[in-house]
Design a protein around this motif. Structure first.
Motif, mmCIF file in Angstrom:
data_model
loop_
_atom_site.group_PDB
_atom_site.id
_atom_site.type_symbol
_atom_site.label_atom_id
_atom_site.label_comp_id
_atom_site.label_asym_id
_atom_site.label_seq_id
_atom_site.Cartn_x
_atom_site.Cartn_y
_atom_site.Cartn_z
ATOM 1 N N THR A 184 0.636 -1.055 -0.074
ATOM 2 C CA THR A 184 0.131 -0.022 -0.079
ATOM 3 C C THR A 184 1.013 1.211 0.067
ATOM 4 O O THR A 184 1.909 1.374 0.789
ATOM 5 N N ILE A 185 0.580 2.111 -0.872
ATOM 6 C CA ILE A 185 1.305 3.515 -1.131
ATOM 7 C C ILE A 185 0.486 4.712 -0.796
ATOM 8 O O ILE A 185 -0.603 4.863 -1.201
ATOM 9 N N THR A 186 0.771 5.510 0.395
ATOM 10 C CA THR A 186 0.056 6.639 0.508
ATOM 11 C C THR A 186 0.740 7.885 0.190
ATOM 12 O O THR A 186 2.128 7.944 0.615
ATOM 13 N N VAL A 187 0.472 8.652 -0.786
ATOM 14 C CA VAL A 187 1.199 10.061 -1.219
ATOM 15 C C VAL A 187 0.389 11.192 -0.589
ATOM 16 O O VAL A 187 -0.836 11.353 -1.075
ATOM 17 N N LEU A 188 0.899 11.601 0.494
ATOM 18 C CA LEU A 188 0.097 13.134 1.078
ATOM 19 C C LEU A 188 0.738 14.149 0.086
ATOM 20 O O LEU A 188 1.821 14.515 0.235
ATOM 21 N N LYS A 189 -0.417 14.651 -0.331
ATOM 22 C CA LYS A 189 0.040 15.936 -1.396
ATOM 23 C C LYS A 189 0.141 17.010 -0.579
ATOM 24 O O LYS A 189 1.084 17.917 -0.904
ATOM 25 N N ASN A 190 -0.471 17.468 0.598
ATOM 26 C CA ASN A 190 -0.362 18.698 1.269
ATOM 27 C C ASN A 190 -0.145 18.369 2.685
ATOM 28 O O ASN A 190 -1.291 17.705 3.261
ATOM 29 N N PRO A 191 0.733 18.472 3.593
ATOM 30 C CA PRO A 191 0.966 17.890 4.971
ATOM 31 C C PRO A 191 0.251 18.686 5.881
ATOM 32 O O PRO A 191 -0.053 18.299 7.116
ATOM 33 N N PHE A 192 -0.593 19.786 5.497
ATOM 34 C CA PHE A 192 -1.331 20.488 6.382
ATOM 35 C C PHE A 192 -2.744 20.029 6.131
ATOM 36 O O PHE A 192 -3.665 20.635 6.956
ATOM 37 N N ASN A 193 -3.211 19.496 5.043
ATOM 38 C CA ASN A 193 -4.549 18.889 4.826
ATOM 39 C C ASN A 193 -4.569 17.398 4.523
ATOM 40 O O ASN A 193 -4.006 17.150 3.394
ATOM 41 N N HIS A 194 -4.821 16.548 5.577
ATOM 42 C CA HIS A 194 -4.629 15.035 5.512
ATOM 43 C C HIS A 194 -5.698 14.438 4.586
ATOM 44 O O HIS A 194 -5.728 13.475 4.336
#
Length: 122
Positions: free
Chosen positions: A3-13
């Motif tokens: 499973t890969i999770t790419v968080l685009k904006n660390p301030f908006n989960h």
């Protein structure tokens, strides 16, 4: 299955993308996440919640969870870090100078103490 999770904006989960990848033995973490990001220098990578120092050398396991998050404030951060250090050093030094005035330490030793405290504070 990885499973890969790419968080685009660390301030908006809520701004994240989840992917499922087929496991291939001997493949590095970087090889799995590379199609989803642009360059590794501006991202922090973790495997099962543990930050990976070198994603190009770390091998992935069959049921690993890979998380990728962009580094905040990397571009231009040297300027902000320098300005913040100077401001913090000045603020700390001035506060200590007021304290020195109350205990009556002046002259060279007072200036030296203010400088030392300013450097430590910065």
């Amino acid at each position: 299955m990885l499973t890969i999770t790419v968080l685009k904006n660390p301030f908006n989960h809520s701004e994240k993308e989840n992917y499922a990848c087929e496991y291939s033995p001997g493949k590095s973490v970087y090889e799995y996440i590379q199609p989803y990001i642009m360059g590794l220098d501006e991202y922090i990578v973790s495997v099962n919640g543990n930050v990976v120092e070198n994603a190009k050398e770390q091998l992935a396991g069959s049921d690993d969870w890979l998380a990728v998050c962009p580094v905040v404030g990397k571009s231009g951060s040297d300027w902000f870090r320098s300005a913040f250090t100077i401001a913090l050093g000045t603020w700390t030094g001035n506060g200590f100078a007021k304290y020195l005035g109350k205990i009556n330490v002046k002259g060279v030793w007072g200036a030296l103490a203010k400088g030392v405290v300013g450097m430590i504070g910065g």
